[in-house]
Scaffold this motif. Structure first.
Motif, mmCIF file in Angstrom:
data_model
loop_
_atom_site.group_PDB
_atom_site.id
_atom_site.type_symbol
_atom_site.label_atom_id
_atom_site.label_comp_id
_atom_site.label_asym_id
_atom_site.label_seq_id
_atom_site.Cartn_x
_atom_site.Cartn_y
_atom_site.Cartn_z
ATOM 1 N N LYS A 68 23.104 -5.955 33.762
ATOM 2 C CA LYS A 68 21.959 -5.155 33.312
ATOM 3 C C LYS A 68 21.174 -4.547 34.462
ATOM 4 O O LYS A 68 20.063 -4.065 34.271
ATOM 5 C CB LYS A 68 21.028 -6.031 32.473
ATOM 6 C CG LYS A 68 21.726 -6.601 31.248
ATOM 7 C CD LYS A 68 20.762 -7.238 30.284
ATOM 8 C CE LYS A 68 21.445 -7.401 28.937
ATOM 9 N NZ LYS A 68 20.529 -7.778 27.877
ATOM 10 N N GLU A 69 21.753 -4.572 35.647
ATOM 11 C CA GLU A 69 21.038 -4.045 36.812
ATOM 12 C C GLU A 69 20.839 -2.536 36.689
ATOM 13 O O GLU A 69 21.744 -1.818 36.275
ATOM 14 C CB GLU A 69 21.853 -4.304 38.086
ATOM 15 C CG GLU A 69 22.025 -5.756 38.426
ATOM 16 C CD GLU A 69 20.746 -6.410 38.895
ATOM 17 O OE1 GLU A 69 19.796 -5.688 39.279
ATOM 18 O OE2 GLU A 69 20.696 -7.651 38.882
ATOM 19 N N LYS A 70 19.677 -2.068 37.109
ATOM 20 C CA LYS A 70 19.468 -0.626 37.181
ATOM 21 C C LYS A 70 20.357 -0.042 38.272
ATOM 22 O O LYS A 70 20.610 -0.705 39.278
ATOM 23 C CB LYS A 70 17.997 -0.336 37.482
ATOM 24 C CG LYS A 70 17.117 -0.692 36.307
ATOM 25 C CD LYS A 70 15.657 -0.596 36.622
ATOM 26 C CE LYS A 70 14.875 -1.083 35.400
ATOM 27 N NZ LYS A 70 13.453 -1.232 35.651
ATOM 28 N N TRP A 75 15.362 4.139 39.776
ATOM 29 C CA TRP A 75 15.977 4.565 38.516
ATOM 30 C C TRP A 75 14.953 4.989 37.457
ATOM 31 O O TRP A 75 15.101 6.022 36.799
ATOM 32 C CB TRP A 75 16.866 3.464 37.965
ATOM 33 C CG TRP A 75 17.517 3.814 36.668
ATOM 34 C CD1 TRP A 75 17.285 3.266 35.449
ATOM 35 C CD2 TRP A 75 18.537 4.813 36.461
ATOM 36 N NE1 TRP A 75 18.080 3.846 34.501
ATOM 37 C CE2 TRP A 75 18.853 4.796 35.097
ATOM 38 C CE3 TRP A 75 19.192 5.717 37.307
ATOM 39 C CZ2 TRP A 75 19.802 5.652 34.534
ATOM 40 C CZ3 TRP A 75 20.137 6.575 36.750
ATOM 41 C CH2 TRP A 75 20.446 6.533 35.390
ATOM 42 N N ASP A 76 13.898 4.196 37.281
ATOM 43 C CA ASP A 76 12.940 4.503 36.215
ATOM 44 C C ASP A 76 12.304 5.875 36.420
ATOM 45 O O ASP A 76 12.128 6.639 35.479
ATOM 46 C CB ASP A 76 11.859 3.418 36.133
ATOM 47 C CG ASP A 76 12.428 2.111 35.592
ATOM 48 O OD1 ASP A 76 13.485 2.155 34.937
ATOM 49 O OD2 ASP A 76 11.824 1.055 35.847
ATOM 50 N N GLY B 64 25.220 -0.769 33.827
ATOM 51 C CA GLY B 64 23.908 -0.695 34.460
ATOM 52 C C GLY B 64 23.137 0.523 33.972
ATOM 53 O O GLY B 64 21.928 0.464 33.720
ATOM 54 N N ILE B 65 23.843 1.636 33.814
ATOM 55 C CA ILE B 65 23.216 2.863 33.323
ATOM 56 C C ILE B 65 22.880 2.718 31.836
ATOM 57 O O ILE B 65 21.752 2.933 31.412
ATOM 58 C CB ILE B 65 24.149 4.069 33.562
ATOM 59 C CG1 ILE B 65 24.349 4.291 35.062
ATOM 60 C CG2 ILE B 65 23.603 5.323 32.883
ATOM 61 C CD1 ILE B 65 25.569 5.126 35.411
ATOM 62 N N ASN B 68 19.931 0.696 30.842
ATOM 63 C CA ASN B 68 18.628 1.102 31.386
ATOM 64 C C ASN B 68 18.294 2.562 31.119
ATOM 65 O O ASN B 68 17.610 3.206 31.903
ATOM 66 C CB ASN B 68 18.595 0.833 32.896
ATOM 67 C CG ASN B 68 18.581 -0.655 33.203
ATOM 68 O OD1 ASN B 68 17.571 -1.319 33.015
ATOM 69 N ND2 ASN B 68 19.715 -1.184 33.637
#
Lengths: 93, 222
Positions: A68-70, A75-76, B64-65, B68
């Motif tokens: 679940k890593e960005k 990224w945000d 990951g994408i 998020n």
């Protein structure tokens, strides 16, 4: 959002692993997946130039709750700039 | 974090062994680029609304994408996600799409089903939509609209005489091309979990462009 980061964000361990990891070679690498995880469907990946790069849905879905890593530390912000706030959706995170 | 513990798999540590300290990732057959079309808020050109989000070439990066980014069910009307092979713009005008077409199905619901779009993405990156040498799949797209959403799969050819040959491959006859497009359509329909009695339709981009996308007549259906 009351907390503002003052120091630049640091990449997480998972982000760094993703960056430095090499590509798995299903044919040459000797290993097994941990108990409870399925390998890619062995019927796939037999021949051709996509060998070792075809994945069935059940195999791929196993990653959903695991990774679940960005993609990047910023990224945000990037998502906000690219996708925007929407018009009237009122969606905030 | 000096040395990773020795595992029974020798020095191969996947994300399943250790999500924080893995040393291999799963390669995709292609590099894919995610694009987003922003709903217009003024009078911008469509081109200003179409934005490249990110490119990726591993299974781990994909998740990951996906984990998020805004799910399709939360997008505002007039948004699109496009996932295309790197180097292909998700537009009819791209030289690589010029002679192509698309399979598509319209879901008559306002809110997109996230699982359906996810399964389409996975089928594309996992190479489940076409066989190794077909070289037809250009990308997949979801269009969010006010009262419906539409999921499409873009192909390089449209089964016509203007049949672009991929470098180093023999030119296909329209019939050969049509057979491949039908096979891809059937696989796409299965991924969409559209009922057998429902129909998904194929249109050439040039037909859509000439007739207006809503009036053009489908060339094939599956």
């Amino acid at each position: 959002d009351t907390t503002k980061n003052i120091e630049p964000a640091q990449p997480t361990a998972g982000m760094q692993s993703l960056k430095s990891a090499r590509f798995l070679e299903i044919k040459n690498d000797q290993f097994s997946y941990p108990d409870g995880f399925k390998s890619p469907n062995p019927a796939l990946n037999q021949t051709g130039k996509r060998v070792g790069k075809e994945y069935d849905m059940d195999f791929l879905l196993q990653f959903q709750s695991v990774f679940k890593e960005k993609p990047t530390v910023d990224w945000d912000l990037r998502v906000k700039e690219t996708l925007g706030e929407g018009d009237s959706s009122g969606r905030q995170n | 974090s000096d040395s990773a513990p020795t595992t029974s798999s020798g020095d191969v540590v996947t994300v399943f062994h250790d999500p924080e300290n893995f040393n291999v990732k799963h390669p995709l057959a292609h590099t894919w680029t995610l694009w987003f079309t922003k709903p217009p808020s003024g009078k911008q050109d469509w081109n200003e609304l179409l934005k490249e989000v990110i490119s990726f070439n591993s299974v781990e990066e994909f998740w990951g994408i996906y984990n998020n980014i805004t799910p399709s069910s939360e997008l505002a009307p007039k948004s699109d996600y496009h996932l295309f092979k790197q180097g292909v713009r998700p537009e009819w005008e791209d030289p690589q799409n010029k002679h192509g077409g698309r399979w598509s199905y319209t879901f008559k619901q306002r809110q997109a089903n996230d699982d359906i779009w996810l399964h389409v993405l996975l089928a594309a990156i996992g190479e489940q939509l076409e066989d190794d040498n077909d070289n037809e799949v250009m990308g997949v797209v979801i269009n969010i609209r006010k009262a419906f959403y539409r999921v499409g799969l873009w192909t390089r050819s449209a089964g016509t005489k203007a049949n672009p040959a991929k470098q180093g491959q023999p030119q296909r006859t329209p019939q050969e091309s049509q057979a491949i497009l039908m096979k891809i359509g059937q696989r796409f329909k299965a991924v969409l979990t559209v009922q057998d009695k429902e129909v998904i339709e194929f249109m050439g981009h040039s037909d859509s462009a000439n007739a207006g996308s809503t009036r053009a007549k489908a060339k094939y259906s599956a």
